[in-house]
Design a protein around this motif. Structure first.
Motif, PDB file in Angstrom:
ATOM      1  N   SER A  71       0.828  -1.205   0.000  1.00  0.00           N
ATOM      2  CA  SER A  71       0.000   0.000   0.000  1.00  0.00           C
ATOM      3  C   SER A  71       0.866   1.261   0.000  1.00  0.00           C
ATOM      4  O   SER A  71       0.540   2.243  -0.678  1.00  0.00           O
ATOM      5  N   PHE A  72       1.959   1.237   0.756  1.00  0.00           N
ATOM      6  CA  PHE A  72       2.897   2.364   0.768  1.00  0.00           C
ATOM      7  C   PHE A  72       3.442   2.600  -0.641  1.00  0.00           C
ATOM      8  O   PHE A  72       3.530   3.749  -1.105  1.00  0.00           O
ATOM      9  N   MET A  73       3.793   1.520  -1.318  1.00  0.00           N
ATOM     10  CA  MET A  73       4.330   1.626  -2.677  1.00  0.00           C
ATOM     11  C   MET A  73       3.281   2.176  -3.639  1.00  0.00           C
ATOM     12  O   MET A  73       3.574   3.060  -4.457  1.00  0.00           O
ATOM     13  N   PHE A  74       2.038   1.682  -3.535  1.00  0.00           N
ATOM     14  CA  PHE A  74       0.978   2.134  -4.435  1.00  0.00           C
ATOM     15  C   PHE A  74       0.655   3.610  -4.217  1.00  0.00           C
ATOM     16  O   PHE A  74       0.545   4.376  -5.188  1.00  0.00           O
ATOM     17  N   ILE A  75       0.507   4.019  -2.952  1.00  0.00           N
ATOM     18  CA  ILE A  75       0.194   5.422  -2.673  1.00  0.00           C
ATOM     19  C   ILE A  75       1.343   6.319  -3.138  1.00  0.00           C
ATOM     20  O   ILE A  75       1.117   7.380  -3.730  1.00  0.00           O
ATOM     21  N   GLY A  76       2.574   5.893  -2.868  1.00  0.00           N
ATOM     22  CA  GLY A  76       3.729   6.662  -3.331  1.00  0.00           C
ATOM     23  C   GLY A  76       3.759   6.780  -4.840  1.00  0.00           C
ATOM     24  O   GLY A  76       4.070   7.853  -5.388  1.00  0.00           O
ATOM     25  N   ASN A  77       3.422   5.699  -5.530  1.00  0.00           N
ATOM     26  CA  ASN A  77       3.395   5.705  -6.994  1.00  0.00           C
ATOM     27  C   ASN A  77       2.315   6.642  -7.531  1.00  0.00           C
ATOM     28  O   ASN A  77       2.546   7.392  -8.493  1.00  0.00           O
ATOM     29  N   PHE A  78       1.146   6.616  -6.893  1.00  0.00           N
ATOM     30  CA  PHE A  78       0.070   7.510  -7.326  1.00  0.00           C
ATOM     31  C   PHE A  78       0.420   8.971  -7.030  1.00  0.00           C
ATOM     32  O   PHE A  78       0.017   9.869  -7.778  1.00  0.00           O
ATOM     33  N   TRP A  79       1.166   9.217  -5.942  1.00  0.00           N
ATOM     34  CA  TRP A  79       1.602  10.584  -5.658  1.00  0.00           C
ATOM     35  C   TRP A  79       2.548  11.088  -6.751  1.00  0.00           C
ATOM     36  O   TRP A  79       2.441  12.241  -7.193  1.00  0.00           O
ATOM     37  N   VAL A  80       3.458  10.217  -7.188  1.00  0.00           N
ATOM     38  CA  VAL A  80       4.386  10.594  -8.262  1.00  0.00           C
ATOM     39  C   VAL A  80       3.614  10.900  -9.546  1.00  0.00           C
ATOM     40  O   VAL A  80       3.898  11.891 -10.235  1.00  0.00           O
ATOM     41  N   ARG A  81       2.628  10.077  -9.859  1.00  0.00           N
ATOM     42  CA  ARG A  81       1.834  10.312 -11.077  1.00  0.00           C
ATOM     43  C   ARG A  81       1.046  11.613 -10.973  1.00  0.00           C
ATOM     44  O   ARG A  81       0.913  12.355 -11.956  1.00  0.00           O
ATOM     45  N   HIS A  82       0.504  11.869  -9.793  1.00  0.00           N
ATOM     46  CA  HIS A  82      -0.236  13.114  -9.580  1.00  0.00           C
ATOM     47  C   HIS A  82       0.703  14.308  -9.698  1.00  0.00           C
ATOM     48  O   HIS A  82       0.325  15.356 -10.253  1.00  0.00           O
ATOM     49  N   LEU A  83       1.912  14.165  -9.190  1.00  0.00           N
ATOM     50  CA  LEU A  83       2.915  15.224  -9.294  1.00  0.00           C
ATOM     51  C   LEU A  83       3.262  15.491 -10.758  1.00  0.00           C
ATOM     52  O   LEU A  83       3.371  16.653 -11.178  1.00  0.00           O
ATOM     53  N   GLN A  84       3.448  14.422 -11.532  1.00  0.00           N
ATOM     54  CA  GLN A  84       3.743  14.574 -12.957  1.00  0.00           C
ATOM     55  C   GLN A  84       2.618  15.286 -13.690  1.00  0.00           C
ATOM     56  O   GLN A  84       2.857  16.071 -14.611  1.00  0.00           O
ATOM     57  N   LEU A  85       1.404  15.011 -13.273  1.00  0.00           N
ATOM     58  CA  LEU A  85       0.234  15.640 -13.891  1.00  0.00           C
ATOM     59  C   LEU A  85       0.156  17.122 -13.535  1.00  0.00           C
ATOM     60  O   LEU A  85      -0.089  17.971 -14.401  1.00  0.00           O
ATOM     61  N   CYS A  86       0.395  17.429 -12.275  1.00  0.00           N
ATOM     62  CA  CYS A  86       0.239  18.805 -11.794  1.00  0.00           C
ATOM     63  C   CYS A  86       1.318  19.741 -12.325  1.00  0.00           C
ATOM     64  O   CYS A  86       1.111  20.960 -12.365  1.00  0.00           O
ATOM     65  N   ARG A  87       2.467  19.209 -12.713  1.00  0.00           N
ATOM     66  CA  ARG A  87       3.536  20.102 -13.177  1.00  0.00           C
ATOM     67  C   ARG A  87       3.190  20.764 -14.510  1.00  0.00           C
ATOM     68  O   ARG A  87       3.830  21.730 -14.904  1.00  0.00           O
ATOM     69  N   PHE A  88       2.155  20.228 -15.202  1.00  0.00           N
ATOM     70  CA  PHE A  88       1.718  20.838 -16.462  1.00  0.00           C
ATOM     71  C   PHE A  88       0.593  21.849 -16.268  1.00  0.00           C
ATOM     72  O   PHE A  88       0.188  22.504 -17.211  1.00  0.00           O
ATOM     73  N   LEU A  89       0.070  21.949 -15.046  1.00  0.00           N
ATOM     74  CA  LEU A  89      -1.067  22.835 -14.801  1.00  0.00           C
ATOM     75  C   LEU A  89      -0.625  24.285 -14.646  1.00  0.00           C
ATOM     76  O   LEU A  89       0.386  24.575 -14.012  1.00  0.00           O
ATOM     77  N   GLN A  90      -1.427  25.181 -15.214  1.00  0.00           N
ATOM     78  CA  GLN A  90      -1.230  26.610 -14.991  1.00  0.00           C
ATOM     79  C   GLN A  90      -2.524  27.283 -14.543  1.00  0.00           C
ATOM     80  O   GLN A  90      -2.527  28.464 -14.179  1.00  0.00           O
ATOM     81  N   ASN A  91      -3.614  26.532 -14.575  1.00  0.00           N
ATOM     82  CA  ASN A  91      -4.900  27.073 -14.172  1.00  0.00           C
ATOM     83  C   ASN A  91      -5.796  25.935 -13.684  1.00  0.00           C
ATOM     84  O   ASN A  91      -5.416  24.761 -13.783  1.00  0.00           O
ATOM     85  N   TYR A  92      -6.965  26.254 -13.185  1.00  0.00           N
ATOM     86  CA  TYR A  92      -7.895  25.237 -12.709  1.00  0.00           C
ATOM     87  C   TYR A  92      -9.324  25.727 -12.910  1.00  0.00           C
ATOM     88  O   TYR A  92      -9.569  26.907 -13.168  1.00  0.00           O
TER      89      TYR A  92
END
Length: 236
Positions: A71-92
């Motif tokens: 579970s630690f690995m899965f949550i950490g992996n999803f955090w990395v994916r969310h981080l990769q997604l958010c780095r492209f955001l400039q608005n919401y």
């Protein structure tokens, strides 16, 4: 009768609001990953217990730590994916907020599904199914979030980086399709062979097999996409 109107935020304030959305998401990840360890407790060791019996006493703890580590690995992996997604955001917008909260809902559910896996007094297949449902929810909502950002509202992202955006979107899409296909196969096996425990257990192996297949599929697509980009740069 006068009505109050909420004015559009200034760019600087808008950037601060987007930062709050991301920081809130990070806090949810941090809390969920911390709550995992709360379910694990040292077993009671009676007085004068021989050291030779410690292995038997701590044996249930091994399964709990495996569930915690996964579970630690899965949550950490999803955090990395969310981080990769958010780095492209400039608005919401409101749609982004709703989809992000839906994704975080399944992240918060991880301690519950992990505790089900740690519970040895129930049938193993039921907690495993609950755990896989949690994973499927995370992958589905992450794909939904990436689709909303990259396909429906590309104006929410920073300009350029088209290749990186497309590869990231394709990765999330394949991950979702892997889990969706795996769940369909598992459900069909349970429906067609409700009494055959062996077939039901074997059906769960379809998910890692599909995950491995899609891993190489994404690598090939990335290689081909980058090759086309480099070829286009040379022609220009």
């Amino acid at each position: 009768m006068s009505m109050s109107v909420i004015k559009e935020s200034k760019p600087a304030h808008r950037e601060f609001e987007l930062e709050r959305l991301i920081l809130f998401s990070d806090a949810v990840f941090a809390i969920a990953i911390t709550l995992l360890i709360i379910e694990i407790k040292l077993p009671h060791i009676p007085a004068n217990t021989p050291v030779a019996n410690y292995g038997e006493i701590f044996k249930p703890l091994i399964g709990e730590f495996i569930a915690f580590a996964a579970s630690f690995m899965f949550i950490g992996n999803f955090w990395v994916r969310h981080l990769q997604l958010c780095r492209f955001l400039q608005n919401y917008n409101e749609g982004l907020i709703i989809r992000n909260l839906l994704f975080l809902f399944f992240i918060v559910a991880f301690p519950f599904s992990a505790s089900a896996m740690m519970e040895v007094s129930v049938h193993f297949m039921l907690p495993l199914f609950i755990y896989l449902c949690n994973l499927a929810g995370c992958m589905a909502t992450l794909f939904l979030l990436s689709y909303y950002i990259f396909q429906r509202n590309p104006n929410l992202t920073i300009p350029g980086h088209a290749t990186e955006k497309e590869l990231l979107y394709q990765r999330y899409k394949y991950n979702f399709l892997t889990m969706a296909t795996g769940f369909t196969v598992i459900a069909m096996v349970y429906f067609m062979f409700p009494e055959n425990l062996m077939y039901q257990r074997i059906s769960y192996f379809i998910i890692p097999v599909l995950a491995l297949f899609n891993h190489f599929r994404i690598k090939i697509k990335k290689r081909n996409t980058l090759r086309l980009v480099h070829k286009g740069d040379k022609n220009n």
